[in-house]
Design a protein around this motif. Sequence first.
Motif, PDB file in Angstrom:
ATOM      1  N   ALA A 129     -10.664   9.042  -0.241  1.00 28.81           N
ATOM      2  CA  ALA A 129     -10.089   7.961  -0.877  1.00 28.81           C
ATOM      3  C   ALA A 129     -10.915   7.512  -2.065  1.00 28.81           C
ATOM      4  CB  ALA A 129      -9.643   6.836   0.162  1.00 28.81           C
TER       5      ALA A 129
ATOM      6  N   ALA B 142      -9.863   7.475  -6.006  1.00 29.64           N
ATOM      7  CA  ALA B 142      -9.902   6.481  -6.688  1.00 29.64           C
ATOM      8  C   ALA B 142     -10.824   6.739  -7.833  1.00 29.64           C
ATOM      9  CB  ALA B 142     -10.761   5.290  -5.611  1.00 29.64           C
TER      10      ALA B 142
ATOM     11  N   SER C 211     -15.572   3.199 -12.731  1.00 31.44           N
ATOM     12  CA  SER C 211     -15.045   2.140 -12.118  1.00 31.44           C
ATOM     13  C   SER C 211     -16.419   1.388 -11.364  1.00 31.44           C
ATOM     14  CB  SER C 211     -14.222   2.706 -11.153  1.00 31.44           C
ATOM     15  OG  SER C 211     -12.945   2.802 -11.404  1.00 31.44           O
TER      16      SER C 211
ATOM     17  N   HIS D  12     -13.557  -0.066  -4.293  1.00 35.33           N
ATOM     18  CA  HIS D  12     -13.136  -0.646  -3.113  1.00 35.33           C
ATOM     19  C   HIS D  12     -11.750  -1.217  -2.965  1.00 35.33           C
ATOM     20  CE1 HIS D  12     -13.337  -4.384  -0.140  1.00 35.33           C
ATOM     21  NE2 HIS D  12     -13.720  -3.355   0.557  1.00 35.33           N
ATOM     22  N   GLU D  13     -11.297  -1.813  -3.910  1.00 36.19           N
ATOM     23  CA  GLU D  13      -9.960  -2.324  -4.090  1.00 36.19           C
ATOM     24  C   GLU D  13      -9.113  -0.967  -4.028  1.00 36.19           C
ATOM     25  OE1 GLU D  13      -8.956  -4.965  -7.557  1.00 36.19           O
ATOM     26  OE2 GLU D  13     -10.790  -5.963  -7.277  1.00 36.19           O
ATOM     27  N   ARG D  14      -9.258  -0.200  -4.831  1.00 35.17           N
ATOM     28  CA  ARG D  14      -8.248   1.204  -4.803  1.00 35.17           C
ATOM     29  C   ARG D  14      -8.267   1.651  -3.455  1.00 35.17           C
ATOM     30  NH1 ARG D  14     -10.747   2.472  -9.831  1.00 35.17           N
ATOM     31  NH2 ARG D  14      -9.454   1.776 -11.471  1.00 35.17           N
TER      32      ARG D  14
ATOM     33  N   GLN E 204      -9.021   0.498  -0.573  1.00 37.42           N
ATOM     34  CA  GLN E 204      -8.191  -0.449   0.429  1.00 37.42           C
ATOM     35  C   GLN E 204      -6.478  -0.301   0.085  1.00 37.42           C
ATOM     36  OE1 GLN E 204     -10.049  -4.038   2.281  1.00 37.42           O
ATOM     37  NE2 GLN E 204     -10.093  -4.638   0.026  1.00 37.42           N
ATOM     38  N   GLY E 205      -6.320  -0.194  -1.029  1.00 39.30           N
ATOM     39  CA  GLY E 205      -4.850   0.074  -1.359  1.00 39.30           C
ATOM     40  C   GLY E 205      -4.351   1.471  -0.666  1.00 39.30           C
ATOM     41  N   GLN E 206      -5.204   2.552  -0.597  1.00 39.85           N
ATOM     42  CA  GLN E 206      -4.697   3.534  -0.035  1.00 39.85           C
ATOM     43  C   GLN E 206      -5.026   3.910   1.506  1.00 39.85           C
ATOM     44  OE1 GLN E 206      -7.750   6.081  -2.423  1.00 39.85           O
ATOM     45  NE2 GLN E 206      -5.909   7.390  -2.610  1.00 39.85           N
TER      46      GLN E 206
ATOM     47  N   GLY F 129      -6.074   1.087   3.674  1.00 42.47           N
ATOM     48  CA  GLY F 129      -6.003  -0.164   4.488  1.00 42.47           C
ATOM     49  C   GLY F 129      -7.295  -0.624   4.472  1.00 42.47           C
TER      50      GLY F 129
END
Length: 153
Positions: A26, A30, A37, A43-45, A47-49, A51
């Motif tokens: 992930a 990302a 980045s 981290h945001e990306r 978590q979007g992938q 969880g």
Amino acid sequence: MASHVIPAPAVALREAGLRVTRPRVAVLEALTAGPHSSADAVHERVQGQVGPVSRQAVYDVLHALTEVGLVRRILVGNVARYELDLHDNHHHLLCRGCGALADVPCAVGEAPCLVPSHDHGFAVEVADVLYSGLCPNCRAVEGRAEPHQHHGG
């Protein structure tokens, strides 16, 4: 410039001697989607992938991937930014207005494309250059038609 794509993250991880895990894949994905980045953006990306993943886990993955040469850490001021390390010998342009970061090819060929006047006995392998100025959008906002340039010679 650089394509910022690792075609097969799982293969790249195995070749680097790392186990293939969902967070590692992930993070690589990302950085493919968002080169340059911050760790928080990664981290945001992630978590979007996948969880819930702790911020510390993402930092640990970024560190591990940097250590094995899959990810490159770029220090911009006091903030680290990350990109896939494709070993393509490029530098960066930084907008001091909006913080945009863009790739620029190395000025002179193969790594290191810059040689220090005195190497203090170091075997120089890489030269990281960060050019800074204003991007076209920020120049337009400031009402500048041309960037201020200093020409040596």
